[in-house]
Motif scaffolding. Structure first.
Motif, mmCIF file in Angstrom:
data_model
loop_
_atom_site.group_PDB
_atom_site.id
_atom_site.type_symbol
_atom_site.label_atom_id
_atom_site.label_comp_id
_atom_site.label_asym_id
_atom_site.label_seq_id
_atom_site.Cartn_x
_atom_site.Cartn_y
_atom_site.Cartn_z
ATOM 1 N N ALA A 370 0.839 -1.320 0.333
ATOM 2 C CA ALA A 370 -0.254 -0.200 0.057
ATOM 3 C C ALA A 370 0.767 1.378 -0.014
ATOM 4 C CB ALA A 370 -0.444 0.119 1.170
ATOM 5 N N GLY A 371 -0.003 2.652 -0.270
ATOM 6 C CA GLY A 371 0.978 3.325 -0.320
ATOM 7 C C GLY A 371 2.053 4.147 -1.006
ATOM 8 N N THR A 372 1.889 3.482 -2.777
ATOM 9 C CA THR A 372 2.675 3.889 -3.423
ATOM 10 C C THR A 372 2.000 4.675 -5.399
ATOM 11 O OG1 THR A 372 2.345 1.252 -4.446
ATOM 12 C CG2 THR A 372 4.408 2.584 -3.303
ATOM 13 N N GLY A 373 0.204 4.040 -4.864
ATOM 14 C CA GLY A 373 -0.042 4.716 -5.962
ATOM 15 C C GLY A 373 -0.902 6.166 -5.870
ATOM 16 N N TRP A 374 -2.745 5.599 -6.069
ATOM 17 C CA TRP A 374 -3.126 6.627 -5.800
ATOM 18 C C TRP A 374 -3.612 6.770 -4.564
ATOM 19 C CZ3 TRP A 374 -7.626 5.988 -9.910
ATOM 20 C CH2 TRP A 374 -7.126 6.236 -11.615
ATOM 21 N N ASP A 375 -3.422 5.349 -3.272
ATOM 22 C CA ASP A 375 -3.290 5.718 -2.038
ATOM 23 C C ASP A 375 -2.549 6.515 -1.542
ATOM 24 O OD1 ASP A 375 -1.587 3.967 -2.766
ATOM 25 O OD2 ASP A 375 -2.390 2.299 -1.613
ATOM 26 N N LEU A 376 -1.642 6.775 -2.239
ATOM 27 C CA LEU A 376 -0.011 7.220 -1.402
ATOM 28 C C LEU A 376 -0.929 8.386 -0.314
ATOM 29 C CD1 LEU A 376 2.816 8.073 -2.947
ATOM 30 C CD2 LEU A 376 2.003 9.757 -2.364
ATOM 31 N N GLU A 377 -0.894 9.013 -0.892
ATOM 32 C CA GLU A 377 -1.723 10.581 0.314
ATOM 33 C C GLU A 377 -1.796 10.055 1.630
ATOM 34 O OE1 GLU A 377 -3.305 13.680 -1.704
ATOM 35 O OE2 GLU A 377 -1.396 14.109 -2.536
ATOM 36 N N GLY A 378 -3.456 9.593 0.900
ATOM 37 C CA GLY A 378 -3.606 9.095 2.790
ATOM 38 C C GLY A 378 -3.337 8.401 3.275
ATOM 39 N N VAL A 379 -1.857 7.111 2.872
ATOM 40 C CA VAL A 379 -1.554 6.299 4.037
ATOM 41 C C VAL A 379 -0.694 7.289 4.552
ATOM 42 C CG1 VAL A 379 0.495 4.348 3.793
ATOM 43 C CG2 VAL A 379 -1.688 4.276 2.098
ATOM 44 N N GLU A 383 0.137 8.064 8.344
ATOM 45 C CA GLU A 383 1.063 7.246 8.733
ATOM 46 C C GLU A 383 2.139 8.040 9.675
ATOM 47 O OE1 GLU A 383 2.011 4.607 9.939
ATOM 48 O OE2 GLU A 383 0.653 3.664 8.372
ATOM 49 N N GLY A 384 2.022 9.805 9.070
ATOM 50 C CA GLY A 384 2.619 10.925 9.726
ATOM 51 C C GLY A 384 1.418 11.939 9.835
ATOM 52 N N VAL A 385 2.047 12.927 9.339
ATOM 53 C CA VAL A 385 1.265 14.586 9.323
ATOM 54 C C VAL A 385 -0.622 14.085 8.473
ATOM 55 C CG1 VAL A 385 0.543 16.397 10.613
ATOM 56 C CG2 VAL A 385 2.452 14.734 10.413
ATOM 57 N N PRO A 386 -1.372 13.970 9.902
ATOM 58 C CA PRO A 386 -2.445 14.927 10.565
ATOM 59 C C PRO A 386 -2.399 12.858 11.642
ATOM 60 C CG PRO A 386 -3.990 14.589 9.645
ATOM 61 C CD PRO A 386 -3.114 14.114 8.772
ATOM 62 N N GLY A 439 -8.330 6.890 -4.388
ATOM 63 C CA GLY A 439 -7.397 7.204 -3.405
ATOM 64 C C GLY A 439 -7.355 6.350 -2.043
ATOM 65 N N MET A 440 -7.798 7.058 -1.415
ATOM 66 C CA MET A 440 -7.826 6.762 -0.131
ATOM 67 C C MET A 440 -8.769 5.926 0.324
ATOM 68 S SD MET A 440 -9.713 9.840 2.497
ATOM 69 C CE MET A 440 -11.245 9.969 1.405
ATOM 70 N N LEU A 441 -9.561 5.785 -0.336
ATOM 71 C CA LEU A 441 -10.743 5.491 -0.250
ATOM 72 C C LEU A 441 -10.390 3.484 -0.097
ATOM 73 C CD1 LEU A 441 -13.914 5.755 -2.130
ATOM 74 C CD2 LEU A 441 -13.815 6.628 0.345
ATOM 75 N N GLY A 442 -9.388 3.092 -1.008
ATOM 76 C CA GLY A 442 -8.841 2.439 -0.969
ATOM 77 C C GLY A 442 -8.011 1.738 0.552
ATOM 78 N N PRO A 443 -7.169 2.253 1.270
ATOM 79 C CA PRO A 443 -7.318 1.594 2.556
ATOM 80 C C PRO A 443 -7.819 2.098 3.502
ATOM 81 C CG PRO A 443 -5.660 3.488 2.063
ATOM 82 C CD PRO A 443 -6.360 3.407 0.732
ATOM 83 N N SER A 444 -8.842 2.997 3.279
ATOM 84 C CA SER A 444 -10.010 3.249 4.144
ATOM 85 C C SER A 444 -11.237 1.442 4.080
ATOM 86 C CB SER A 444 -10.866 3.889 3.680
ATOM 87 O OG SER A 444 -10.905 4.877 3.488
ATOM 88 N N LEU A 445 -11.128 0.575 3.336
ATOM 89 C CA LEU A 445 -12.756 -0.052 2.461
ATOM 90 C C LEU A 445 -11.149 -1.099 2.839
ATOM 91 C CD1 LEU A 445 -12.835 0.719 -1.478
ATOM 92 C CD2 LEU A 445 -14.649 -0.206 0.182
#
Length: 556
Positions: A370-379, A383-386, A439-445
């Motif tokens: 996770a965290g290398t495609g459209w989901d990058l910003e959500g991850v 993990e970081g801020v906020p 992409g945020m919805l990927g981690p949410s799912l």
């Protein structure tokens, strides 16, 4: 110092001594020369300590305490209860994995992240290695004890652990053990390296070999991938209920959590369809395919640079939603090879309290996660801020709190906040485009599917194949990553529930406070209430929020 705080401090110091690897994760110095005592005798001694401390806590009347001491007492009781539950479950008796959460992989991952800042740290590292052989032998013995009770590990995970051990044992000194370097300019460095090699080859490697041989002996008897959950072990149903209680700090039944997961998956898929339409993606399969392919469109190093930029953007605006103090910038760096090779997803580790290591977002440059495609910003925001860095880095700056509340945490609180932070980032307008929102919805799912899959595995009897089929159908992430996730749920029953359950509780408390306070509600004030007492069980957090609401309603 109050009697409650003194009791909590004593408990926390003993907890650090009992869990020295965790002390390193939390950045607490002074325990880096130690390993846990995972023998049955060591556990029995710890149980006696915990029951004695709980008896002392139970004589205190919360109504006679200050608000701060009342919160500390409630945290102390839950921490003790949670550790007693963990001792009752005895995951150590049937857990064999290549993941760095348990057994020898945890020791090597800890070694690979160790930074030696002075001569004492270098000597402490050697002491840990010397003790590491005995500790690995304890892992081997506990697996054999479990097998004698019919509590066997899961064959596919055993096979992965065997392959991991064979790889680690190839060089004379395992790479992870040789990663820490002596302090720069220290004239004892050459002799220290020689001793490190001798201890690694003469003590740690032989213990690893014994562990490997034991796994090979257990392999023919191990549970198949069709029976990976606790429900297939003697007493497994009770064990899982204890795991759920520890993970959520709430009295939730597995069946209820399973229903919540299915409902959340359905809701999020509906939102994905709406966002996908803005990108001319007309169906869920088309949307999921685009999300999966997005992880292949830039190199891991470019993805790490983009994640760094997202965190810096969030750091610049953090003061809008959270009052001071704000932590120093979050470090973003590649994770050690031995950790990356296990398929570990990007994750955060707290800053060291002595300032020797910053809060760090570790990025996997070796395997797709996770965290290398459209989901990058959500991850990155999670993990970081906020998310974690803002929460944990800020917490470590609140030196008026008891060490127990600053230096360790309830997963439901820590991960609940980090998942809530993904939503908060959207409310702040931090996502750059529709692709990032989708992409945020990927981690949410993923977090929603975890509720269904974790309970499916451990309470409803799902196989690894059934769990993976559900994940692939509902989570737009690489199949290899999802397979690693499922194995993580097998190794850490209940832990994956904490993310969405914690977020739902924080959102519910915020919605309730917004409704009750009306124009008196201020988001930074609410976040201060959530963050300023450290990591709290959900029931304790809700009591604190309700007291804040009452004070706000009666204030001029």
């Amino acid at each position: 110092m109050s009697w409650v705080r003194a009791l909590a401090d004593d408990f926390h110091e003993r907890w650090l001594e009992t869990h020295p690897f965790a002390a390193g994760v939390y950045g607490v110095p002074g325990y880096d020369d130690r390993v846990p005592d995972d023998s049955e005798a060591g556990e029995a001694s710890r149980r006696n300590e915990l029951e004695s401390t709980l008896a002392q806590a139970d004589v205190l009347e919360a109504s006679s305490l200050s608000e701060a001491d009342g919160i500390t007492l409630a945290c102390l009781r839950e921490n003790i209860a949670g550790e007693l539950r963990d001792l009752d479950v005895r995951l150590i008796e049937h857990t064999a994995t290549a993941m760095p959460f348990s057994g020898p992989p945890e020791l090597l991952a800890t070694a690979a992240r160790t930074v030696l800042v002075d001569e004492r740290a270098a000597n402490d590292y050697l002491e840990r290695l010397r003790a590491g052989g005995t500790w690995i032998d304890q892992q081997t013995e506990r697996l054999q004890i479990g097998a004698a009770k019919g509590r066997l590990p899961v064959a596919p995970l055993v096979q992965e652990a065997i392959e991991w051990a064979e790889y680690v044992l190839r060089p004379t000194v395992p790479e992870a053990l040789a990663t820490p370097e002596p302090p720069e300019g220290w004239d004892g460095g050459a002799a220290w390296r020689e001793e490190r090699g001798a201890v690694s080859a003469g003590i740690v490697k032989p213990a690893l070999v014994r562990w490997l041989e034991s796994l090979r002996e257990l392999m023919p008897r191990a549970r198949s991938g069709d029976e990976p959950g606790l429900v297939y072990l003697p007493g497994g149903e009770t064990d899982y209920a204890l795991c759920v209680q520890s993970a959520t700090t709430l009295p939730l039944a597995a069946e209820e959590i399973h229903r919540i997961g299915l409902s959340e998956v359905e809701r999020l898929e509906g939102r994905a369809v709406g966002l996908g339409a803005e990108l001319n993606l007309r169906s869920l399969p088309e949307i999921y395919q685009a999300l999966r392919e997005s992880s292949t469109r830039r190199s891991p190093s470019d993805a790490m640079m983009a994640a760094t930029a997202a965190i810096r953007r969030a750091e610049a605006r953090a003061g809008e939603c959270v009052p001071p103090p704000l932590p120093p910038p979050c470090e973003v760096t590649p994770m050690p090879d031995v950790v990356a090779a296990s398929g570990m997803a990007p994750h955060y580790t707290a800053p060291a309290l002595d300032g020797t290591r910053p809060g760090t977002f570790w990025f996997n440059l070796e395997r797709p996660t996770a965290g290398t495609g459209w989901d990058l910003e959500g991850v990155a925001f999670h993990e970081g801020v906020p998310g974690h860095h803002l929460q944990i880095g800020r917490l470590q700056m609140l030196d008026n709190l008891p060490a127990m509340q600053r230096q360790r945490g309830h997963t439901v609180y820590l991960e609940g906040w980090a998942l809530y932070a993904e939503q908060l980032a959207e409310e702040m307008g931090l996502y750059l485009d529709t692709e990032s929102l989708l992409g945020m919805l990927g981690p949410s799912l993923l977090r929603a599917a975890r509720l269904a899959v974790d309970t499916g595995l451990h309470a409803l009897g799902w196989s690894r194949r059934e769990a993976l089929e559900f994940m692939v159908a509902h989570v737009p992430m690489p199949e290899a990553f999802l397979a690693n996730e499922i194995d993580r749920y097998i190794v850490m029953p209940g832990q994956a529930l904490s993310y969405l359950i914690g977020k739902r509780e924080i959102v519910r408390m915020r919605d309730d406070a917004t409704r009750r306070l009306g124009p008196r509600f201020a988001l930074p004030d609410f976040h201060a209430v959530v963050l300023d007492s450290g990591s709290l069980p959900m029931s304790v957090l809700e009591q604190k929020v309700r007291r804040w609401e009452g004070a706000a309603l009666t204030a001029p």
